[in-house]
Motif scaffolding. Structure first.
Motif, PDB file in Angstrom:
ATOM      1  N   MET A  97       0.850  -1.189   0.000  1.00 49.29           N
ATOM      2  CA  MET A  97       0.000   0.000   0.000  1.00 49.29           C
ATOM      3  C   MET A  97       0.887   1.240   0.000  1.00 49.29           C
ATOM      4  O   MET A  97       1.608   1.494   0.948  1.00 49.29           O
ATOM      5  N   THR A  98       0.881   1.981  -1.082  1.00 44.64           N
ATOM      6  CA  THR A  98       1.625   3.235  -1.091  1.00 44.64           C
ATOM      7  C   THR A  98       0.685   4.376  -1.445  1.00 44.64           C
ATOM      8  O   THR A  98      -0.292   4.199  -2.154  1.00 44.64           O
ATOM      9  N   GLY A  99       1.034   5.509  -0.935  1.00 46.61           N
ATOM     10  CA  GLY A  99       0.229   6.694  -1.166  1.00 46.61           C
ATOM     11  C   GLY A  99       0.508   7.660  -0.053  1.00 46.61           C
ATOM     12  O   GLY A  99       1.212   7.328   0.906  1.00 46.61           O
ATOM     13  N   PRO A 100      -0.016   8.858  -0.159  1.00 46.17           N
ATOM     14  CA  PRO A 100       0.221   9.845   0.891  1.00 46.17           C
ATOM     15  C   PRO A 100      -0.472   9.451   2.198  1.00 46.17           C
ATOM     16  O   PRO A 100      -1.515   8.785   2.177  1.00 46.17           O
ATOM     17  N   VAL A 101       0.142   9.842   3.300  1.00 38.32           N
ATOM     18  CA  VAL A 101      -0.460   9.573   4.611  1.00 38.32           C
ATOM     19  C   VAL A 101      -0.669  10.887   5.347  1.00 38.32           C
ATOM     20  O   VAL A 101      -0.010  11.890   5.073  1.00 38.32           O
ATOM     21  N   LEU A 102      -1.597  10.854   6.272  1.00 35.48           N
ATOM     22  CA  LEU A 102      -1.810  11.978   7.173  1.00 35.48           C
ATOM     23  C   LEU A 102      -0.906  11.764   8.378  1.00 35.48           C
ATOM     24  O   LEU A 102      -1.003  10.737   9.058  1.00 35.48           O
ATOM     25  N   ALA A 103      -0.006  12.717   8.608  1.00 36.40           N
ATOM     26  CA  ALA A 103       0.934  12.607   9.727  1.00 36.40           C
ATOM     27  C   ALA A 103       0.555  13.613  10.800  1.00 36.40           C
ATOM     28  O   ALA A 103       0.259  14.769  10.500  1.00 36.40           O
ATOM     29  N   VAL A 104       0.542  13.148  12.041  1.00 35.28           N
ATOM     30  CA  VAL A 104       0.168  14.006  13.172  1.00 35.28           C
ATOM     31  C   VAL A 104       1.289  13.946  14.208  1.00 35.28           C
ATOM     32  O   VAL A 104       1.792  12.866  14.523  1.00 35.28           O
ATOM     33  N   ASP A 105       1.668  15.112  14.703  1.00 31.56           N
ATOM     34  CA  ASP A 105       2.743  15.195  15.696  1.00 31.56           C
ATOM     35  C   ASP A 105       2.201  15.876  16.950  1.00 31.56           C
ATOM     36  O   ASP A 105       1.635  16.963  16.880  1.00 31.56           O
ATOM     37  N   VAL A 106       2.352  15.202  18.088  1.00 34.46           N
ATOM     38  CA  VAL A 106       1.883  15.757  19.355  1.00 34.46           C
ATOM     39  C   VAL A 106       3.088  16.073  20.226  1.00 34.46           C
ATOM     40  O   VAL A 106       3.804  15.166  20.662  1.00 34.46           O
ATOM     41  N   GLY A 107       3.319  17.358  20.443  1.00 37.57           N
ATOM     42  CA  GLY A 107       4.442  17.778  21.271  1.00 37.57           C
ATOM     43  C   GLY A 107       3.961  18.581  22.462  1.00 37.57           C
ATOM     44  O   GLY A 107       2.789  18.940  22.552  1.00 37.57           O
ATOM     45  N   GLY A 108       4.878  18.887  23.345  1.00 33.31           N
ATOM     46  CA  GLY A 108       4.516  19.634  24.540  1.00 33.31           C
ATOM     47  C   GLY A 108       4.197  21.092  24.249  1.00 33.31           C
ATOM     48  O   GLY A 108       3.469  21.736  24.993  1.00 33.31           O
ATOM     49  N   THR A 109       4.718  21.619  23.153  1.00 34.34           N
ATOM     50  CA  THR A 109       4.518  23.027  22.816  1.00 34.34           C
ATOM     51  C   THR A 109       3.547  23.209  21.664  1.00 34.34           C
ATOM     52  O   THR A 109       2.765  24.143  21.647  1.00 34.34           O
ATOM     53  N   LYS A 110       3.599  22.293  20.678  1.00 39.41           N
ATOM     54  CA  LYS A 110       2.709  22.443  19.526  1.00 39.41           C
ATOM     55  C   LYS A 110       2.169  21.099  19.055  1.00 39.41           C
ATOM     56  O   LYS A 110       2.781  20.048  19.285  1.00 39.41           O
ATOM     57  N   LEU A 111       1.002  21.205  18.409  1.00 36.73           N
ATOM     58  CA  LEU A 111       0.428  20.076  17.688  1.00 36.73           C
ATOM     59  C   LEU A 111       0.619  20.385  16.206  1.00 36.73           C
ATOM     60  O   LEU A 111       0.433  21.522  15.778  1.00 36.73           O
ATOM     61  N   ALA A 112       0.982  19.387  15.428  1.00 36.59           N
ATOM     62  CA  ALA A 112       1.214  19.603  13.999  1.00 36.59           C
ATOM     63  C   ALA A 112       0.597  18.477  13.207  1.00 36.59           C
ATOM     64  O   ALA A 112       0.490  17.341  13.688  1.00 36.59           O
ATOM     65  N   GLY A 116      -9.417  11.140  -0.305  1.00 39.31           N
ATOM     66  CA  GLY A 116      -9.633   9.799  -0.825  1.00 39.31           C
ATOM     67  C   GLY A 116      -8.343   9.062  -1.117  1.00 39.31           C
ATOM     68  O   GLY A 116      -8.309   7.847  -1.177  1.00 39.31           O
ATOM     69  N   ARG A 117      -7.259   9.834  -1.314  1.00 35.76           N
ATOM     70  CA  ARG A 117      -5.972   9.206  -1.630  1.00 35.76           C
ATOM     71  C   ARG A 117      -5.160   8.892  -0.387  1.00 35.76           C
ATOM     72  O   ARG A 117      -4.173   8.167  -0.462  1.00 35.76           O
ATOM     73  N   LEU A 118      -5.524   9.477   0.756  1.00 36.73           N
ATOM     74  CA  LEU A 118      -4.743   9.243   1.975  1.00 36.73           C
ATOM     75  C   LEU A 118      -4.921   7.784   2.400  1.00 36.73           C
ATOM     76  O   LEU A 118      -6.040   7.339   2.652  1.00 36.73           O
ATOM     77  N   VAL A 119      -3.805   7.058   2.465  1.00 41.83           N
ATOM     78  CA  VAL A 119      -3.909   5.618   2.709  1.00 41.83           C
ATOM     79  C   VAL A 119      -3.870   5.260   4.186  1.00 41.83           C
ATOM     80  O   VAL A 119      -4.121   4.107   4.549  1.00 41.83           O
ATOM     81  N   GLY A 120      -3.534   6.209   5.044  1.00 41.74           N
ATOM     82  CA  GLY A 120      -3.482   5.893   6.460  1.00 41.74           C
ATOM     83  C   GLY A 120      -3.074   7.102   7.264  1.00 41.74           C
ATOM     84  O   GLY A 120      -2.858   8.197   6.724  1.00 41.74           O
ATOM     85  N   LEU A 121      -2.986   6.871   8.555  1.00 43.76           N
ATOM     86  CA  LEU A 121      -2.723   7.932   9.513  1.00 43.76           C
ATOM     87  C   LEU A 121      -1.575   7.485  10.413  1.00 43.76           C
ATOM     88  O   LEU A 121      -1.594   6.361  10.922  1.00 43.76           O
ATOM     89  N   LEU A 126      -8.395   9.599  16.813  1.00 48.33           N
ATOM     90  CA  LEU A 126      -8.090  10.087  15.464  1.00 48.33           C
ATOM     91  C   LEU A 126      -8.617   9.187  14.342  1.00 48.33           C
ATOM     92  O   LEU A 126      -8.731   9.627  13.202  1.00 48.33           O
ATOM     93  N   ARG A 127      -8.945   7.939  14.656  1.00 46.79           N
ATOM     94  CA  ARG A 127      -9.414   7.021  13.600  1.00 46.79           C
ATOM     95  C   ARG A 127     -10.597   7.566  12.801  1.00 46.79           C
ATOM     96  O   ARG A 127     -10.653   7.379  11.585  1.00 46.79           O
ATOM     97  N   PRO A 128     -11.570   8.246  13.432  1.00 43.00           N
ATOM     98  CA  PRO A 128     -12.712   8.748  12.667  1.00 43.00           C
ATOM     99  C   PRO A 128     -12.339   9.766  11.588  1.00 43.00           C
ATOM    100  O   PRO A 128     -13.133  10.024  10.685  1.00 43.00           O
ATOM    101  N   VAL A 129     -11.128  10.332  11.662  1.00 41.65           N
ATOM    102  CA  VAL A 129     -10.710  11.295  10.640  1.00 41.65           C
ATOM    103  C   VAL A 129     -10.527  10.592   9.292  1.00 41.65           C
ATOM    104  O   VAL A 129     -10.835  11.151   8.241  1.00 41.65           O
ATOM    105  N   LEU A 130     -10.022   9.357   9.326  1.00 42.32           N
ATOM    106  CA  LEU A 130      -9.855   8.567   8.099  1.00 42.32           C
ATOM    107  C   LEU A 130     -10.476   7.186   8.329  1.00 42.32           C
ATOM    108  O   LEU A 130      -9.753   6.204   8.538  1.00 42.32           O
TER     109      LEU A 130
END
Ligand SMILES: [Zn+2]
Length: 187
Positions: free
Chosen positions: A1-16, A59-64, A96-100
């Motif tokens: 499975m290849t394709g773009p993914v949604l990446a989420v970063d949780v830090g103490g100062t910022k969420l990205a 629709g193209r995001l293959v995972g999180l 976060l699962r409900p997002v994708l």
């Protein structure tokens, strides 16, 4: 499975959050300050992930993929970042699962994600590396034989809370003299 993914970063100062293409290209990056309140942090995280997913070709995001400040529990899919004191623990994958819907969601420590990303795109020829993140806290991650090495619970290589000075300053984790208490960015 290849394709773009949604990446989420949780830090103490910022969420990205951002979309990461299969070649590592990052786009649609959005960051917000991390609310200290757990409920507000959860709401901000959900908004952020949905905003980026909506920008990209959802629709193209293959995972999180989630990289979070630790400690975390890979088996439970939960995180307990030292700086978000209400998250003890927080079921971040379930949140976060409900997002994708219907697509895989994976969790790793932020230090591990950084180490693996650096190893992947950084042109290293070694077989093993320890990556260190010096930010709000101090994180770390191990890459062994080209693969992330999370350990049983997901906290292997998280060197920020190794005690290096028994009489050192108190650390948010409850310990004293941790690497993080002495050598984090704010320190
Ligand atoms: Zn500590």
């Amino acid at each position: 499975m290849t394709g773009p993914v949604l990446a989420v970063d949780v830090g103490g100062t910022k969420l990205a959050a951002a979309v990461v293409e299969p070649d590592g290209t990052l786009r649609d990056r959005v960051t917000v300050p991390t609310p200290a309140d757990g409920q507000k942090a959860a709401a901000a995280l959900d908004r952020l992930a949905r905003e980026v997913a909506a920008k990209g070709p959802a629709g193209r995001l293959v995972g999180l993929g989630v990289g979070s400040a630790g400690p975390l529990d890979l088996n439970a899919g939960t995180v307990s970042p030292v700086n978000i004191t209400d998250w003890r623990p927080f079921p971040i994958l379930d949140a976060l699962r409900p997002v994708l819907p219907g697509r895989p969601a994976v969790l790793a420590g932020d230090g591990q994600c950084m180490a693996l990303g650096e190893y992947w795109r950084g042109g290293y020829t070694t077989r093993a590396m320890l990556g260190m993140v010096v930010s709000t806290g101090v994180g770390g991650g191990l890459v062994l034989d080209g693969r992330i090495h999370p350990g049983v619970t997901g906290n292997a290589g998280h060197i920020g809370h190794i005690v290096v000075d028994l009489d050192g300053p108190p650390c948010p984790c409850g310990g004293r003299g941790c690497v993080e208490a002495i050598a984090s960015g704010p320190r």
